[in-house]
Design a protein around this motif. Structure first.
Motif, PDB file in Angstrom:
ATOM      1  N   TYR A 290      22.564  33.478  43.337  1.00 22.82           N
ATOM      2  CA  TYR A 290      21.900  32.035  44.199  1.00 22.82           C
ATOM      3  C   TYR A 290      20.978  32.715  44.778  1.00 22.82           C
ATOM      4  O   TYR A 290      21.394  33.289  45.472  1.00 22.82           O
ATOM      5  N   LYS A 291      19.861  31.797  44.957  1.00 21.96           N
ATOM      6  CA  LYS A 291      18.654  32.239  45.371  1.00 21.96           C
ATOM      7  C   LYS A 291      17.514  31.270  45.679  1.00 21.96           C
ATOM      8  O   LYS A 291      17.057  30.341  44.818  1.00 21.96           O
ATOM      9  N   ALA A 292      17.819  30.863  47.048  1.00 21.10           N
ATOM     10  CA  ALA A 292      17.268  29.582  47.997  1.00 21.10           C
ATOM     11  C   ALA A 292      15.487  30.154  47.926  1.00 21.10           C
ATOM     12  O   ALA A 292      14.970  30.135  49.379  1.00 21.10           O
ATOM     13  N   ASP A 293      15.137  30.553  46.552  1.00 20.91           N
ATOM     14  CA  ASP A 293      13.687  30.685  46.883  1.00 20.91           C
ATOM     15  C   ASP A 293      12.965  29.989  48.023  1.00 20.91           C
ATOM     16  O   ASP A 293      11.810  30.510  48.768  1.00 20.91           O
ATOM     17  N   LEU A 294      12.693  28.079  47.386  1.00 20.16           N
ATOM     18  CA  LEU A 294      11.858  27.743  47.564  1.00 20.16           C
ATOM     19  C   LEU A 294      12.048  27.258  49.026  1.00 20.16           C
ATOM     20  O   LEU A 294      10.918  26.934  49.859  1.00 20.16           O
ATOM     21  N   ALA A 295      13.295  27.195  49.327  1.00 16.69           N
ATOM     22  CA  ALA A 295      13.880  26.222  50.510  1.00 16.69           C
ATOM     23  C   ALA A 295      13.324  27.453  51.740  1.00 16.69           C
ATOM     24  O   ALA A 295      12.563  27.279  52.682  1.00 16.69           O
ATOM     25  N   ARG A 296      13.706  28.700  51.699  1.00 15.61           N
ATOM     26  CA  ARG A 296      13.277  29.413  52.952  1.00 15.61           C
ATOM     27  C   ARG A 296      11.907  30.629  52.162  1.00 15.61           C
ATOM     28  O   ARG A 296      11.496  31.524  52.690  1.00 15.61           O
ATOM     29  N   GLU A 297      11.084  29.788  51.625  1.00 11.79           N
ATOM     30  CA  GLU A 297       9.429  30.675  51.941  1.00 11.79           C
ATOM     31  C   GLU A 297       9.215  32.447  50.844  1.00 11.79           C
ATOM     32  O   GLU A 297       8.931  32.757  51.585  1.00 11.79           O
ATOM     33  N   ARG A 298      10.299  32.708  50.403  1.00 15.19           N
ATOM     34  CA  ARG A 298      10.606  34.365  50.153  1.00 15.19           C
ATOM     35  C   ARG A 298       9.299  35.060  50.111  1.00 15.19           C
ATOM     36  O   ARG A 298       8.985  34.050  48.304  1.00 15.19           O
ATOM     37  N   THR A 299       8.763  35.753  49.822  1.00 13.87           N
ATOM     38  CA  THR A 299       8.322  36.604  49.351  1.00 13.87           C
ATOM     39  C   THR A 299       7.635  37.513  48.450  1.00 13.87           C
ATOM     40  O   THR A 299       7.349  38.336  47.970  1.00 13.87           O
ATOM     41  N   LYS A 300       9.398  37.890  48.950  1.00 16.85           N
ATOM     42  CA  LYS A 300       9.969  39.267  48.254  1.00 16.85           C
ATOM     43  C   LYS A 300      11.460  38.655  47.858  1.00 16.85           C
ATOM     44  O   LYS A 300      11.808  37.880  48.226  1.00 16.85           O
ATOM     45  N   SER A 301      11.658  38.551  46.489  1.00 19.24           N
ATOM     46  CA  SER A 301      12.435  38.083  45.317  1.00 19.24           C
ATOM     47  C   SER A 301      13.481  39.627  45.367  1.00 19.24           C
ATOM     48  O   SER A 301      13.588  40.428  44.604  1.00 19.24           O
ATOM     49  N   GLY A 302      15.333  38.651  45.551  1.00 22.60           N
ATOM     50  CA  GLY A 302      15.479  39.776  45.439  1.00 22.60           C
ATOM     51  C   GLY A 302      16.940  39.213  44.178  1.00 22.60           C
ATOM     52  O   GLY A 302      16.269  38.849  43.583  1.00 22.60           O
ATOM     53  N   SER A 303      18.306  39.741  44.083  1.00 29.95           N
ATOM     54  CA  SER A 303      18.633  39.404  42.836  1.00 29.95           C
ATOM     55  C   SER A 303      20.136  38.209  42.715  1.00 29.95           C
ATOM     56  O   SER A 303      20.481  38.156  41.884  1.00 29.95           O
ATOM     57  N   GLY A 304      20.183  37.737  44.455  1.00 26.39           N
ATOM     58  CA  GLY A 304      20.825  36.737  44.407  1.00 26.39           C
ATOM     59  C   GLY A 304      22.206  37.553  44.446  1.00 26.39           C
ATOM     60  O   GLY A 304      23.220  37.155  44.313  1.00 26.39           O
ATOM     61  N   LEU A 305      22.427  38.765  44.611  1.00 30.21           N
ATOM     62  CA  LEU A 305      24.313  39.494  44.143  1.00 30.21           C
ATOM     63  C   LEU A 305      24.801  39.829  45.121  1.00 30.21           C
ATOM     64  O   LEU A 305      25.437  40.410  45.779  1.00 30.21           O
ATOM     65  N   GLY A 306      23.624  40.508  46.544  1.00 32.96           N
ATOM     66  CA  GLY A 306      23.484  41.358  47.613  1.00 32.96           C
ATOM     67  C   GLY A 306      25.039  40.424  48.795  1.00 32.96           C
ATOM     68  O   GLY A 306      25.962  40.555  48.889  1.00 32.96           O
ATOM     69  N   LEU A 307      24.978  39.474  49.319  1.00 33.75           N
ATOM     70  CA  LEU A 307      25.592  38.669  49.796  1.00 33.75           C
ATOM     71  C   LEU A 307      27.304  38.310  49.006  1.00 33.75           C
ATOM     72  O   LEU A 307      27.790  38.061  49.156  1.00 33.75           O
ATOM     73  N   SER A 308      26.732  38.109  47.837  1.00 37.14           N
ATOM     74  CA  SER A 308      27.804  37.804  46.582  1.00 37.14           C
ATOM     75  C   SER A 308      29.083  39.303  46.876  1.00 37.14           C
ATOM     76  O   SER A 308      29.874  39.718  47.352  1.00 37.14           O
ATOM     77  N   ILE A 309      28.342  40.215  47.532  1.00 39.96           N
ATOM     78  CA  ILE A 309      28.936  41.529  47.345  1.00 39.96           C
ATOM     79  C   ILE A 309      29.664  41.539  48.910  1.00 39.96           C
ATOM     80  O   ILE A 309      30.255  42.427  49.079  1.00 39.96           O
ATOM     81  N   VAL A 310      28.285  41.045  49.758  1.00 38.78           N
ATOM     82  CA  VAL A 310      29.034  41.432  51.246  1.00 38.78           C
ATOM     83  C   VAL A 310      30.305  40.181  51.215  1.00 38.78           C
ATOM     84  O   VAL A 310      31.397  40.827  52.284  1.00 38.78           O
TER      85      VAL A 310
END
Length: 340
Positions: A290-310
């Motif tokens: 899950y990546k809230a790219d549009l809502a957070r206006e990210r300039t760099k895109s992650g994989s959406g797995l980091g917080l799942s691991i956390v």
């Protein structure tokens, strides 16, 4: 019920009818006193026969009904074996018994299998999408580099993009393996006593080039707290959360990190004055990919797995993590971990 069953009933009724008809005919030929006595006996035997017939019919009906239920369950199992998990048995078996228990557990199993299959398909779709995007960039810019008309500056720019996308693929692969390992029962998990304040401080110092580059103010307050945990796994938690705060906080912003002991728990808060997360996205940020790219206006895109691991690591330590955020005003993650 099948044809054989009806044939048996019809034969039984015919045989009984003939016997009783013959009996009553003979009774009529006997003297009145004997005839009355025999009629009385005949009435008793008739009642017994009717009860036996009723019992037989009930038994035969229940037997055939049970057979039909077994056939339905076998047919449903065959569908599941062929990969069709959209199966639910809707059989009215009357009052609660062992058969209703079997049907209830079967429906629960089929529902769980269906959910797992949907998760598997979604997982494959997400992985394919995440892999396809950087691969497309790598192939496209590699082809562009074959042109002799590019300037040195353009070539270096394309090479930088290829390197960035390659690192992104490598990180995606690493996170996938890490998450898969964490969710299995074979991941090494060794708890020991460790100083949480020292661990967090060392990670903040390791990230120093990143927050100095953006000239961020680091407001740090760490009490001396020891916890019983897997030090390597907890290190991944703080690395991920602090990197995210630096990544999504604009130039000259502030990151606040607090650690304190509250009764038998360690409370850690990591706050930033970054771009924030929408209320809707806050319900999903710990989900895979899950990546809230549009809502957070990210300039760099992650994989959406980091917080799942956390989230997975904190759950393994019987802790909890929550998030509060507002668009444009920043985000605060709160982690609670048992001391012992």
């Amino acid at each position: 019920m099948n044809v054989t069953f009806f044939k048996r009933i019809l034969g039984f009724l015919t045989y009984t009818s003939v016997c009783f008809s013959a009996g009553f005919f003979i009774i009529q030929l006997l003297p009145v006193r004997i005839s009355g006595y025999l009629q009385y006996l005949a009435t008793i035997f008739t009642s017994i026969a009717i009860m036996m017939l009723t019992g037989y019919l009930i038994h035969a009906f229940n037997h055939n009904k049970r057979v039909n239920i077994y056939l339905e369950i076998i047919n449903a199992l065959r569908k599941i074996g062929n990969g069709d998990y959209n199966v639910q048995l809707d059989l009215n078996t009357g009052k609660k018994n062992e058969m209703t228990e079997i049907i209830s557990h079967f429906n629960h199993m089929a529902k769980q299998l269906k959910q797992m299959e949907e998760m598997r398909q979604e997982f494959i779709s997400n992985v394919s999408h995440e892999i396809q995007s950087p691969l497309t960039s790598i192939v496209g810019f590699a082809q562009a580099l074959q042109s002799n008309k590019l300037t040195t500056e353009e070539s270096n720019h394309y090479l930088h993009i290829i390197e960035t996308e390659s690192r992104r693929l490598s990180k995606l692969s690493d996170n996938l393996l890490k998450l898969t390992s964490l969710e299995s029962e074979h991941h090494p998990f060794e708890r020991k006593s460790c100083r949480l304040d020292q661990q967090i401080r060392s990670i903040i110092l390791a990230c120093e080039p990143n927050w100095l580059e953006k000239e961020l103010e680091m407001d740090i307050s760490l009490e001396k707290v020891s916890i019983f945990a897997d030090e390597d796994l907890m290190s991944q938690v703080w690395t991920n959360l602090i990197h995210n705060s630096i990544k999504f906080t604009r130039q000259y912003g502030t990151i606040t990190i607090r650690l304190q002991q509250m009764a038998d728990q360690a409370s850690i808060t990591i706050s930033d004055t970054g771009i924030g997360i929408s209320e809707q996205d806050q319900f999903h940020i710990f989900e895979r990919f899950y990546k809230a790219d549009l809502a957070r206006e990210r300039t760099k895109s992650g994989s959406g797995l980091g917080l799942s691991i956390v989230k997975k690591i904190i759950d393994m330590h019987d802790g909890s993590i929550s998030v509060k955020s507002e668009i444009g005003k920043g985000t605060t993650f709160t982690i609670l971990l048992p001391i012992s």
